[in-house]
Design a protein around this motif. Structure first.
Motif, PDB file in Angstrom:
ATOM      1  N   ALA A 188      26.616 -12.779  20.612  1.00  0.00           N
ATOM      2  CA  ALA A 188      26.363 -12.288  19.258  1.00  0.00           C
ATOM      3  C   ALA A 188      27.628 -12.098  18.438  1.00  0.00           C
ATOM      4  O   ALA A 188      27.547 -11.758  17.253  1.00  0.00           O
ATOM      5  CB  ALA A 188      25.605 -10.968  19.327  1.00  0.00           C
ATOM      6  N   LEU A 189      28.791 -12.328  19.034  1.00  0.00           N
ATOM      7  CA  LEU A 189      30.042 -12.053  18.321  1.00  0.00           C
ATOM      8  C   LEU A 189      30.691 -13.309  17.752  1.00  0.00           C
ATOM      9  O   LEU A 189      31.910 -13.385  17.626  1.00  0.00           O
ATOM     10  CB  LEU A 189      31.028 -11.339  19.248  1.00  0.00           C
ATOM     11  N   LYS A 190      29.914 -14.256  17.346  1.00  0.00           N
ATOM     12  CA  LYS A 190      30.439 -15.464  16.730  1.00  0.00           C
ATOM     13  C   LYS A 190      30.812 -15.174  15.282  1.00  0.00           C
ATOM     14  O   LYS A 190      30.004 -14.669  14.504  1.00  0.00           O
ATOM     15  CB  LYS A 190      29.398 -16.582  16.771  1.00  0.00           C
ATOM     16  N   ALA A 191      32.044 -15.490  14.917  1.00  0.00           N
ATOM     17  CA  ALA A 191      32.530 -15.183  13.570  1.00  0.00           C
ATOM     18  C   ALA A 191      32.743 -16.442  12.747  1.00  0.00           C
ATOM     19  O   ALA A 191      33.100 -17.493  13.275  1.00  0.00           O
ATOM     20  CB  ALA A 191      33.827 -14.389  13.646  1.00  0.00           C
ATOM     21  N   GLU A 192      32.543 -16.305  11.456  1.00  0.00           N
ATOM     22  CA  GLU A 192      32.808 -17.366  10.494  1.00  0.00           C
ATOM     23  C   GLU A 192      34.097 -17.049   9.739  1.00  0.00           C
ATOM     24  O   GLU A 192      34.480 -15.887   9.624  1.00  0.00           O
ATOM     25  CB  GLU A 192      31.651 -17.480   9.490  1.00  0.00           C
ATOM     26  N   PRO A 193      34.768 -18.067   9.197  1.00  0.00           N
ATOM     27  CA  PRO A 193      35.946 -17.788   8.350  1.00  0.00           C
ATOM     28  C   PRO A 193      35.537 -16.985   7.132  1.00  0.00           C
ATOM     29  O   PRO A 193      34.360 -16.939   6.755  1.00  0.00           O
ATOM     30  CB  PRO A 193      36.435 -19.188   7.966  1.00  0.00           C
ATOM     31  N   MET A 194      36.502 -16.369   6.487  1.00  0.00           N
ATOM     32  CA  MET A 194      36.193 -15.582   5.297  1.00  0.00           C
ATOM     33  C   MET A 194      35.706 -16.480   4.167  1.00  0.00           C
ATOM     34  O   MET A 194      36.250 -17.561   3.930  1.00  0.00           O
ATOM     35  CB  MET A 194      37.429 -14.801   4.851  1.00  0.00           C
ATOM     36  N   PHE A 195      34.679 -16.036   3.493  1.00  0.00           N
ATOM     37  CA  PHE A 195      34.103 -16.776   2.370  1.00  0.00           C
ATOM     38  C   PHE A 195      35.064 -16.741   1.179  1.00  0.00           C
ATOM     39  O   PHE A 195      35.990 -15.924   1.126  1.00  0.00           O
ATOM     40  CB  PHE A 195      32.759 -16.164   1.987  1.00  0.00           C
ATOM     41  N   SER A 196      34.816 -17.614   0.212  1.00  0.00           N
ATOM     42  CA  SER A 196      35.687 -17.667  -0.972  1.00  0.00           C
ATOM     43  C   SER A 196      35.145 -16.842  -2.125  1.00  0.00           C
ATOM     44  O   SER A 196      35.913 -16.317  -2.931  1.00  0.00           O
ATOM     45  CB  SER A 196      35.873 -19.116  -1.429  1.00  0.00           C
ATOM     46  N   GLN A 223      19.209 -10.443  11.369  1.00  0.00           N
ATOM     47  CA  GLN A 223      19.891 -11.734  11.405  1.00  0.00           C
ATOM     48  C   GLN A 223      21.288 -11.514  10.832  1.00  0.00           C
ATOM     49  O   GLN A 223      21.441 -11.223   9.647  1.00  0.00           O
ATOM     50  CB  GLN A 223      19.127 -12.746  10.564  1.00  0.00           C
ATOM     51  N   THR A 224      22.310 -11.638  11.669  1.00  0.00           N
ATOM     52  CA  THR A 224      23.656 -11.254  11.248  1.00  0.00           C
ATOM     53  C   THR A 224      24.580 -12.462  11.097  1.00  0.00           C
ATOM     54  O   THR A 224      24.476 -13.450  11.817  1.00  0.00           O
ATOM     55  CB  THR A 224      24.288 -10.274  12.251  1.00  0.00           C
ATOM     56  N   THR A 225      25.487 -12.320  10.146  1.00  0.00           N
ATOM     57  CA  THR A 225      26.617 -13.241   9.975  1.00  0.00           C
ATOM     58  C   THR A 225      27.876 -12.385   9.967  1.00  0.00           C
ATOM     59  O   THR A 225      27.899 -11.309   9.365  1.00  0.00           O
ATOM     60  CB  THR A 225      26.501 -14.020   8.652  1.00  0.00           C
ATOM     61  N   TRP A 226      28.915 -12.871  10.631  1.00  0.00           N
ATOM     62  CA  TRP A 226      30.174 -12.117  10.726  1.00  0.00           C
ATOM     63  C   TRP A 226      31.274 -12.941  10.068  1.00  0.00           C
ATOM     64  O   TRP A 226      31.508 -14.093  10.452  1.00  0.00           O
ATOM     65  CB  TRP A 226      30.502 -11.860  12.190  1.00  0.00           C
ATOM     66  N   SER A 276      35.507  -1.350  14.044  1.00  0.00           N
ATOM     67  CA  SER A 276      34.283  -0.901  13.385  1.00  0.00           C
ATOM     68  C   SER A 276      33.334  -2.063  13.154  1.00  0.00           C
ATOM     69  O   SER A 276      32.126  -1.958  13.386  1.00  0.00           O
ATOM     70  CB  SER A 276      34.617  -0.215  12.056  1.00  0.00           C
ATOM     71  N   ALA A 277      33.871  -3.187  12.682  1.00  0.00           N
ATOM     72  CA  ALA A 277      33.034  -4.361  12.436  1.00  0.00           C
ATOM     73  C   ALA A 277      32.361  -4.822  13.712  1.00  0.00           C
ATOM     74  O   ALA A 277      31.159  -5.122  13.726  1.00  0.00           O
ATOM     75  CB  ALA A 277      33.877  -5.487  11.837  1.00  0.00           C
ATOM     76  N   ALA A 278      33.108  -4.890  14.806  1.00  0.00           N
ATOM     77  CA  ALA A 278      32.540  -5.362  16.068  1.00  0.00           C
ATOM     78  C   ALA A 278      31.462  -4.418  16.577  1.00  0.00           C
ATOM     79  O   ALA A 278      30.404  -4.858  17.056  1.00  0.00           O
ATOM     80  CB  ALA A 278      33.647  -5.519  17.107  1.00  0.00           C
ATOM     81  N   GLN A 279      31.691  -3.100  16.476  1.00  0.00           N
ATOM     82  CA  GLN A 279      30.693  -2.153  16.964  1.00  0.00           C
ATOM     83  C   GLN A 279      29.428  -2.174  16.099  1.00  0.00           C
ATOM     84  O   GLN A 279      28.304  -2.130  16.609  1.00  0.00           O
ATOM     85  CB  GLN A 279      31.278  -0.741  17.013  1.00  0.00           C
ATOM     86  N   ILE A 280      29.603  -2.244  14.788  1.00  0.00           N
ATOM     87  CA  ILE A 280      28.443  -2.293  13.896  1.00  0.00           C
ATOM     88  C   ILE A 280      27.682  -3.596  14.072  1.00  0.00           C
ATOM     89  O   ILE A 280      26.447  -3.625  14.136  1.00  0.00           O
ATOM     90  CB  ILE A 280      28.891  -2.078  12.440  1.00  0.00           C
ATOM     91  N   LEU A 281      28.417  -4.712  14.154  1.00  0.00           N
ATOM     92  CA  LEU A 281      27.754  -6.000  14.373  1.00  0.00           C
ATOM     93  C   LEU A 281      26.978  -5.996  15.682  1.00  0.00           C
ATOM     94  O   LEU A 281      25.868  -6.537  15.760  1.00  0.00           O
ATOM     95  CB  LEU A 281      28.800  -7.117  14.385  1.00  0.00           C
ATOM     96  N   ALA A 282      27.543  -5.384  16.714  1.00  0.00           N
ATOM     97  CA  ALA A 282      26.888  -5.369  18.022  1.00  0.00           C
ATOM     98  C   ALA A 282      25.497  -4.766  17.935  1.00  0.00           C
ATOM     99  O   ALA A 282      24.542  -5.292  18.530  1.00  0.00           O
ATOM    100  CB  ALA A 282      27.750  -4.605  19.020  1.00  0.00           C
TER     101      ALA A 282
END
Length: 352
Positions: A252-260, A191-194, A178-184
């Motif tokens: 567009a599918l570049k992901a960041e680590p989970m925030f704190s 302007q998206t952050t994943w 779901s996250a990948a499809q919505i982010l796409a």
């Protein structure tokens, strides 16, 4: 309708894909049953999904028993509206005995039967099949500061498309399909952050729901004999449907680590870095919708009801269908629900 008229051998709760599959086999067996559905119209949870949501398999591998899903006009993987149309046709074609709207509030023991209390009245059943799924119980994890965020927060279940997010800064949380499809699609207008707990892994392009179902089935059978086989997670997490492949190919599918933690204006990481955002979309999954079964007091550790196949261990008059692998291999999918429903119906008829 009198109380006497509300007797049924089997009551199925929910007329989504799992409930309809159960109904198909119960009808074939000549059972006395009724399906109670909380929705106003056919289609189950699919009628509430965002329009661009795509199945992970072609139509011919996403069908319920007895009726092949038509191939979409574009020849691609079916979208949510296509699935709703299919489920609507399915219940009409087989003239399944569905009462709606009939929201079930509680299932209670009532002597040699189970009482199913709903907004349309109470039914007394010898067997109850719970097939309410998970859509109605979205899960959002707690992060420090979540209540202080000044922007918009919504879950996958409340997402309806990219239009409201044009030109905004959007954080998508979660590493699944779901996250990948919505982010796409959001990445084309916003302007998206994943943010994901671990680096997202796309399955090879040739892997779709057909292979995933086969893997789930083999893994389930191996678990019964104490063996271990390769699981879906060994291959990857995300099915590369066409929109996801397109987003991948344009970077567009570049992901960041989970925030704190969450700040009033965005999120922050343990190293002090931050990201501002106007909206957070939580693609963090669902939990089984089992509140109606609370009077039976069946939940064990983790809130899951212990089962042998689909049959509740502590209440053999109750079966559960469509909640995930613990109620049958891939039973939360269209094809998996159908295959599990066949075994469920055979056991129910034997009990009767």
């Amino acid at each position: 309708m009198t109380d006497a008229a509300r007797l049924a051998d089997v009551v199925v709760i929910g007329a989504g894909q799992a409930g309809l599959a159960a109904g198909y086999y119960l009808r074939r067996a000549g059972a006395d049953f009724v399906i109670l559905d909380a929705q106003q119209t056919p289609g189950g949870a699919w009628q509430h999904a965002w329009p661009s949501l795509r199945l992970f398999s072609p139509a011919q591998y996403s069908s319920l028993p007895g009726r092949m899903m038509p191939i979409p006009a574009d020849g691609g993987y079916p979208d949510a509206a296509h699935v709703v149309a299919y489920l609507t046709d399915y219940e009409q074609r087989y003239r399944l005995p569905i009462v709606r709207p009939a929201a079930v509030q509680a299932v209670r023991r009532a002597g040699d039967r189970l009482a199913v209390e709903s907004s349309a009245g109470t039914w007394r059943a010898r067997i109850v099949v719970s097939a309410t799924g998970t859509w109605w119980r979205p899960y959002v994890p707690h992060y420090p500061g979540i209540g202080d965020f000044r922007g918009e927060q919504l879950h996958t279940s409340g997402y309806r498309g990219p239009e409201p997010f044009h030109g905004r800064r959007v954080l998508v949380v979660g590493g699944g399909n779901s996250a990948a499809q919505i982010l796409a699609e959001l990445s084309q207008v916003a302007q998206t952050t994943w943010a994901t707990l671990r680096p997202p892994r796309l399955l090879p392009d040739e892997i779709d729901g057909r292979a995933l179902f086969d893997l789930a089935t083999r893994r389930h059978r191996a678990a019964q004999t104490g063996e271990r086989v390769e699981g879906i997670g060994d291959l990857g997490d995300i099915v590369a449907v066409a929109p996801v492949r397109e987003a991948r190919d344009r970077g567009a599918l570049k992901a960041e680590p989970m925030f704190s933690h969450i700040t009033p204006d965005g999120v922050a990481w343990a190293d002090g870095s931050t990201a501002a955002c106007d909206a957070i979309v939580w693609c963090t999954g669902f939990r089984p919708a089992l509140a109606h079964l609370a009077p039976l007091r069946l939940r064990g550790p983790g809130g899951v009801i212990g089962t042998d196949g689909t049959r509740a261990l502590a209440e053999p008059r109750l079966h559960l269908l469509g909640y995930g692998d613990w109620t049958g291999p891939a039973s939360a999918t269209l094809i998996g629900a159908g295959r599990t429903a066949r075994q469920l119906a055979a056991e129910v008829i034997a009990q009767l």
